[in-house]
Design an enzyme around this catalytic site. Structure first.
Site, PDB file in Angstrom:
ATOM      1  N   ASP A 140       0.843  -1.186   0.000  1.00 26.69           N
ATOM      2  CA  ASP A 140       0.000   0.000   0.000  1.00 26.69           C
ATOM      3  C   ASP A 140       0.883   1.242   0.000  1.00 26.69           C
ATOM      4  OD1 ASP A 140      -2.430   1.332  -0.003  1.00 26.69           O
ATOM      5  OD2 ASP A 140      -2.496   1.492   2.174  1.00 26.69           O
ATOM      6  N   TYR A 142       1.233   5.704  -0.508  1.00 27.91           N
ATOM      7  CA  TYR A 142       0.824   6.894   0.259  1.00 27.91           C
ATOM      8  C   TYR A 142       1.000   8.055  -0.705  1.00 27.91           C
ATOM      9  CZ  TYR A 142       0.975   9.627   4.724  1.00 27.91           C
ATOM     10  OH  TYR A 142       0.732  10.458   5.792  1.00 27.91           O
ATOM     11  N   HIS A 147      -3.492  14.023   1.025  1.00 28.59           N
ATOM     12  CA  HIS A 147      -3.639  13.120   2.173  1.00 28.59           C
ATOM     13  C   HIS A 147      -2.403  13.195   3.072  1.00 28.59           C
ATOM     14  CE1 HIS A 147      -4.645   9.629   4.583  1.00 28.59           C
ATOM     15  NE2 HIS A 147      -3.525   9.029   4.231  1.00 28.59           N
ATOM     16  N   ARG A 156       2.134  16.562  13.015  1.00 30.96           N
ATOM     17  CA  ARG A 156       3.349  17.402  13.067  1.00 30.96           C
ATOM     18  C   ARG A 156       3.010  18.763  12.468  1.00 30.96           C
ATOM     19  NH1 ARG A 156       4.685  12.607  10.760  1.00 30.96           N
ATOM     20  NH2 ARG A 156       4.460  13.596   8.736  1.00 30.96           N
ATOM     21  N   GLU A 212     -10.238   3.786   4.289  1.00 34.23           N
ATOM     22  CA  GLU A 212      -9.410   4.598   3.390  1.00 34.23           C
ATOM     23  C   GLU A 212      -9.849   4.306   1.963  1.00 34.23           C
ATOM     24  OE1 GLU A 212      -5.214   4.026   4.242  1.00 34.23           O
ATOM     25  OE2 GLU A 212      -5.307   5.481   5.893  1.00 34.23           O
ATOM     26  N   GLU A 214      -9.267   4.035  -1.706  1.00 30.62           N
ATOM     27  CA  GLU A 214      -8.060   3.837  -2.503  1.00 30.62           C
ATOM     28  C   GLU A 214      -8.396   3.167  -3.837  1.00 30.62           C
ATOM     29  OE1 GLU A 214      -4.689   2.230  -0.489  1.00 30.62           O
ATOM     30  OE2 GLU A 214      -5.227   3.155   1.440  1.00 30.62           O
ATOM     31  N   ASP A 246      -8.860   0.295   2.515  1.00 29.81           N
ATOM     32  CA  ASP A 246      -7.799  -0.078   3.457  1.00 29.81           C
ATOM     33  C   ASP A 246      -8.272   0.301   4.862  1.00 29.81           C
ATOM     34  OD1 ASP A 246      -5.394  -0.624   4.720  1.00 29.81           O
ATOM     35  OD2 ASP A 246      -4.491   1.286   4.157  1.00 29.81           O
ATOM     36  N   ARG A 250      -7.163   3.728  13.778  1.00 34.06           N
ATOM     37  CA  ARG A 250      -6.310   4.905  14.011  1.00 34.06           C
ATOM     38  C   ARG A 250      -5.668   4.917  15.395  1.00 34.06           C
ATOM     39  NH1 ARG A 250      -5.292   5.890   8.940  1.00 34.06           N
ATOM     40  NH2 ARG A 250      -7.086   6.625   7.749  1.00 34.06           N
ATOM     41  N   GLN A 253      -2.902   2.394  15.314  1.00 36.03           N
ATOM     42  CA  GLN A 253      -1.858   2.933  14.431  1.00 36.03           C
ATOM     43  C   GLN A 253      -0.993   3.966  15.157  1.00 36.03           C
ATOM     44  OE1 GLN A 253      -3.567   4.645  10.886  1.00 36.03           O
ATOM     45  NE2 GLN A 253      -1.594   5.123   9.946  1.00 36.03           N
ATOM     46  N   TYR A 257       2.977   2.881  15.127  1.00 41.82           N
ATOM     47  CA  TYR A 257       3.532   3.120  13.782  1.00 41.82           C
ATOM     48  C   TYR A 257       4.979   3.561  13.763  1.00 41.82           C
ATOM     49  CZ  TYR A 257       3.486   8.274  13.450  1.00 41.82           C
ATOM     50  OH  TYR A 257       3.749   9.604  13.584  1.00 41.82           O
ATOM     51  N   LYS A 266      -3.588  -2.065  10.287  1.00 44.15           N
ATOM     52  CA  LYS A 266      -4.006  -2.140   8.885  1.00 44.15           C
ATOM     53  C   LYS A 266      -4.337  -3.554   8.430  1.00 44.15           C
ATOM     54  CE  LYS A 266      -2.982   2.170   7.513  1.00 44.15           C
ATOM     55  NZ  LYS A 266      -3.871   3.021   6.725  1.00 44.15           N
ATOM     56  N   THR A 270      -8.590  -5.842   4.311  1.00 43.75           N
ATOM     57  CA  THR A 270      -8.521  -4.923   3.168  1.00 43.75           C
ATOM     58  C   THR A 270      -9.548  -5.412   2.161  1.00 43.75           C
ATOM     59  OG1 THR A 270      -6.131  -4.699   3.522  1.00 43.75           O
ATOM     60  CG2 THR A 270      -6.999  -3.890   1.422  1.00 43.75           C
ATOM     61  N   THR A 370      -4.624   6.492   0.449  1.00 44.54           N
ATOM     62  CA  THR A 370      -5.865   7.268   0.488  1.00 44.54           C
ATOM     63  C   THR A 370      -5.874   8.338  -0.594  1.00 44.54           C
ATOM     64  OG1 THR A 370      -5.918   6.923   2.857  1.00 44.54           O
ATOM     65  CG2 THR A 370      -7.346   8.655   1.991  1.00 44.54           C
ATOM     66  N   GLU A 384      -9.296  12.463   8.141  1.00 43.96           N
ATOM     67  CA  GLU A 384      -9.198  13.777   7.499  1.00 43.96           C
ATOM     68  C   GLU A 384     -10.560  14.454   7.399  1.00 43.96           C
ATOM     69  OE1 GLU A 384      -6.743  13.962   3.662  1.00 43.96           O
ATOM     70  OE2 GLU A 384      -7.011  11.845   4.075  1.00 43.96           O
TER      71      GLU A 384
HETATM   72 MN    MN Z   1      -3.878   2.980   3.011  1.00 43.59          MN
END
Ligand code: MN
Length: 438
Positions: A140, A142, A147, A156, A212, A214, A246, A250, A253, A257, A266, A270, A370, A384
């Site tokens: 997968d 990104y 996104h 951040r 997600e 995708e 996906d 959260r 994660q 992560y 994850k 799927t 995503t 989001e």
């Molecule tokens: Mn994904």
């Protein structure tokens, strides 16, 4: 090969005798002819019907050159599309053209084929038992700048995009064993989560379950271990495209992560859509791209694709609560965006994946990450869309959502439109959230 039993489905003027195939708002005109599996056999979808290719072979309706080939007969014995993807490009073209000939208006094959067609709303067609490919490996990416920037800015605020992002297509290795077909429910996962950033953790059901939106693609022509895939050759190595959800936990994660990326947040499920839209059917919808800002870095040579393109696929996400389904309310549209907005193209993802000599194999699934656009309503996940739960969305039954609740059904749809060309659609990718196991 006798040419009079083949027709090019790329001809936008072609029409079909199959019910629903000429519906301007339908997903499956004769120009599409996506592959899937029905009743343990390879099938093609058209209009409101599906055709199992083994039935066509047994009725002796395929052109002899195709029907008599060992590779084709082996592909017909499989319950997945891997054998179809393994056919030579010439055989794949012949198959598509032979199907177009049989399904086109005026075809003399109609009386025999009519008896073989299955209704698209039959359980075996609508809810396949398995994903259409045996997927050896799943990766997968990104690849959406929007996104990556949105998610980065939540975690951040001063440094949303890491320094590597515009240079290297970021991805992680997903898990093939938990790829499931559209329609199969998803059990809410349990895992380690923390109340504050530093812990301590507790183990329990995920509270921040997300989808997600995708687009995925299956590899049709791989590479040997140690060899690479030139980016300019990557497009023709893709067999076809599908919709992917996906599913993401959260809260799990967030704790797991760093430093190695997503893991158990994850790989519990799927979901993939049942019909694989071929690269050929999407050719008319390729668009120049991706767009780069003036101060963006030029891709390194191995990712530089002078004729590289995105695909203009309109993508939508709907949610229906259990209450909405029980009272017959239509699902609520929660996101609408386009795959044309991606920063990295499918060809760049495939070329990058193989750039270290990693062998890509027939049926490997690569997903885009995503798909989010510049506007709020084009954000492709709840994280989001509700900005970490601070801006809840309201469903058709009046209830609010920050993340997914048990009983919620997530429905992803995708289609391509262009003046002068029939609409090409992907059908649906669906999944209902079930409560966590006690
Ligand atoms: Mn994904």
């Amino acid at each position: 090969m006798s040419v009079n039993v083949l027709l090019d489905p790329a001809d936008p003027a072609l029409r079909s005798w199959v019910p629903g195939a000429n519906n301007p708002d339908g997903d499956f005109p004769i120009q599409n002819l996506p592959y899937g599996t029905v009743d343990g056999g390879v099938a093609v979808r058209i209009g409101n019907k599906a055709l199992v290719l083994r039935d066509v072979l047994e009725a002796d309706l395929f052109v002899k050159k195709l029907a008599s080939s060992d590779e084709f007969q082996m592909a017909m014995d499989m319950a997945w599309l891997n054998g179809i993807a393994e056919l030579s490009p010439e055989q794949q073209t012949m198959l598509r053209r032979n199907l177009a000939y049989m399904l086109a208006e005026g075809s003399p094959a109609r009386p025999k084929l009519e008896r073989l067609l299955r209704d698209a709303n039959d359980a075996s067609v609508e809810a396949p038992e398995d994903a259409p490919f045996v997927v050896g490996d799943y990766t997968d990416f990104y690849a959406s700048l929007h996104h990556a920037t949105n998610v980065g800015s939540m975690f951040r605020p001063t440094n949303p995009l890491l320094p590597n992002w515009k240079h290297v297509p970021i991805g992680y290795h997903g898990r093939a064993s938990s790829i499931i077909p559209s329609g199969r429910p998803v059990i809410r996962p349990s895992g380690q989560t923390v109340a504050s950033d530093d812990g301590p953790p507790s183990f329990g059901p995920c509270k921040l379950l997300d989808y997600e939106l995708e687009v995925g693609f299956y590899v049709g022509v791989g590479n040997e271990l140690g060899e690479t895939v030139p980016v300019t050759d990557a497009w023709r190595r893709i067999f076809g495209f599908c919709l992917v959800n996906d599913w993401s936990a959260r809260d799990i994660q967030k704790w797991e992560y760093q430093p190695l990326g997503p893991f158990l947040a994850k790989n519990f499920a799927t979901t993939v859509s049942p019909w694989v839209v071929t690269r050929e059917a999407l050719e008319p919808f390729r668009v120049a791209g991706p767009s780069r800002a003036a101060d963006d870095p030029r891709p390194l040579d191995y990712l530089c694709d002078p004729n590289g393109t995105n695909i203009d696929i309109t993508l939508e996400v709907f949610i229906a609560s259990l209450k909405m389904r029980n009272s017959g309310l239509a699902p609520t549209l929660v996101s609408r965006g386009s795959f044309r907005d991606m920063f990295w193209t499918p060809a760049q993802m495939l070329a990058h994946h193989a750039s270290n000599g990693c062998n890509m194999q027939i049926g490997d699934l690569l997903a885009s990450g995503t798909v989010s656009g510049a506007t709020k309503d084009s954000r492709g996940c709840m994280l989001e869309r509700t900005w970490r739960g601070t801006e809840p969305i309201t469903l058709g039954d009046g209830t609010e959502r920050k993340f997914l609740l048990d009983g919620d059904e997530v429905i992803i749809r995708g289609h391509c439109v262009k003046p002068g060309h029939p609409r090409i659609g992907f059908g649906e990718c669906r999944g209902i959230v079930l409560p966590a196991r006690a």
